[in-house]
Design a protein around this motif. Structure first.
Motif, PDB file in Angstrom:
ATOM      1  N   ARG A   1      39.882  -7.188  33.037  1.00  0.00           N
ATOM      2  CA  ARG A   1      40.788  -8.072  32.280  1.00  0.00           C
ATOM      3  C   ARG A   1      40.491  -8.019  30.781  1.00  0.00           C
ATOM      4  NH1 ARG A   1      44.610  -8.622  36.078  1.00  0.00           N
ATOM      5  NH2 ARG A   1      43.750  -9.447  38.032  1.00  0.00           N
TER       6      ARG A   1
ATOM      7  N   GLU B   1      42.044  -4.881  29.389  1.00  0.00           N
ATOM      8  CA  GLU B   1      43.494  -5.088  29.315  1.00  0.00           C
ATOM      9  C   GLU B   1      43.892  -5.858  28.053  1.00  0.00           C
ATOM     10  OE1 GLU B   1      46.658  -6.731  32.550  1.00  0.00           O
ATOM     11  OE2 GLU B   1      45.061  -8.137  31.987  1.00  0.00           O
TER      12      GLU B   1
ATOM     13  N   THR C   1      47.119  -2.217  32.033  1.00  0.00           N
ATOM     14  CA  THR C   1      47.287  -3.269  33.021  1.00  0.00           C
ATOM     15  C   THR C   1      46.132  -3.228  33.998  1.00  0.00           C
ATOM     16  OG1 THR C   1      49.699  -3.086  32.869  1.00  0.00           O
ATOM     17  CG2 THR C   1      48.810  -4.254  34.777  1.00  0.00           C
TER      18      THR C   1
END
Length: 308
Positions: free
Chosen positions: A103, A106, A117
């Motif tokens: 994350r 991203e 993603t």
């Protein structure tokens, strides 16, 4: 703050996971050094306690409209290759992932003018450019996290460097992470045609598809050993003539994370430079220099106002 503590350009060819008797039969009774090299690399680097996460930059996983980074808590199953199911069949794998790191990678996409993603779908396919190396370097080390990022088939050199920059910032933004990067893929990458292929299965570099491709590979191996990543990057137009695997995007992502032209890390080689049905294969490992990947501390990613 997280950090990159080591990186490698590693070969993943199907031969390495064949039974030993099959490997010896293909290679005139001798073990291929791509196997012994990975065993030595595991002892030297991957069995240490000074890292917690491995990020594989996978030359076999080609996305189209964005970069994708795996974000599962755990990946486990049986792997059979669509490319060579006879040799890579129902191979078990089981390792933790790193959703927090995924994350964080991203979230730096916009800053670097790209698209990333994080995907946590348990049914997301996995590829042997990741699995084959995990079998040698990760299996039996249950606490080490493994994450994979694919190349993007619509991207170019700059796009993959941008991914690397975002990767470096995502790692830095993840508290306590100590990460090893693996650029999983080959150098020159032209296969012998099917009717000729079985005459060129031995590991001897004499079987590389052309002498010119072999020389181009040797030139870049020498540059890597000298820490001259700038030369490798400045001559990509020349190297593309010899069709490096995935356009060498696996290496370009790694270079983007390590400071690109400013990276001065020198490679040490595990095993020999070897042939795999016409393609050039080698294991090169880069330890982080004492004064940082660029010789002046850790590589600095562009600030939000820097040109991208």
């Amino acid at each position: 703050m997280g950090e990159i503590v080591g990186a490698g350009l590693l070969a993943h060819v199907p031969t390495i996971v064949l039974p030993e008797e099959d490997r010896l039969e293909l290679n005139q009774g001798k073990e291929i050094t791509l196997v012994t090299g990975l065993r030595e690399l595991r002892q030297d680097v991957f069995e240490r306690d000074d890292y917690d996460t491995v990020v594989v930059l996978d030359s076999h996983w080609a996305t189209t409209v964005e970069f994708v980074v795996t974000a599962q808590q755990r990946r486990a199953g049986l792997f059979t290759s669509e490319e060579l199911p006879r040799g890579m069949c129902r191979m078990p794998y089981d390792f933790p992932g790193d959703p927090e790191l995924a994350r964080n990678i991203e979230r730096f996409a916009d800053r670097h003018g790209t698209w990333i993603t994080a995907i946590d779908d348990d049914y997301l396919p996995i590829y042997y450019a990741t699995i084959n190396l995990w079998k040698f370097l990760g299996e039996g080390l249950p606490d080490k996290r493994w994450v994979t990022i694919g190349v993007c088939q619509t991207g170019d050199m700059e796009d993959h460097l941008r991914l690397g920059r975002a990767l470096a910032e995502g790692i830095a933004a993840t508290p306590g992470r100590r990460v090893l990067l693996i650029a999983s893929g080959a150098l020159s990458h032209t296969f012998w045609p099917l009717r000729e292929l079985r005459d060129h299965e031995a590991s001897d570099p004499a079987h590389i598809f052309t002498p010119e491709a072999r020389e181009a590979d040797h030139e870049r191996i020498a540059w890597f050993k000298e820490g001259r990543h700038d030369k490798v990057l400045d001559t990509m137009d020349e190297f593309w003539k010899y069709k490096p695997e995935a356009k060498f995007f696996h290496y370009l992502m790694m270079a983007g994370a390590l400071g690109e032209h400013a990276c001065v890390a020198r490679a040490r080689q595990y095993g020999a430079y070897e042939n795999s049905i016409g393609t050039g294969q080698v294991h090169l490992w880069f330890d982080r220099p004492a004064d940082g990947w660029t010789g002046a501390g850790l590589p600095a990613a562009p600030s939000p106002t820097s040109p991208l």
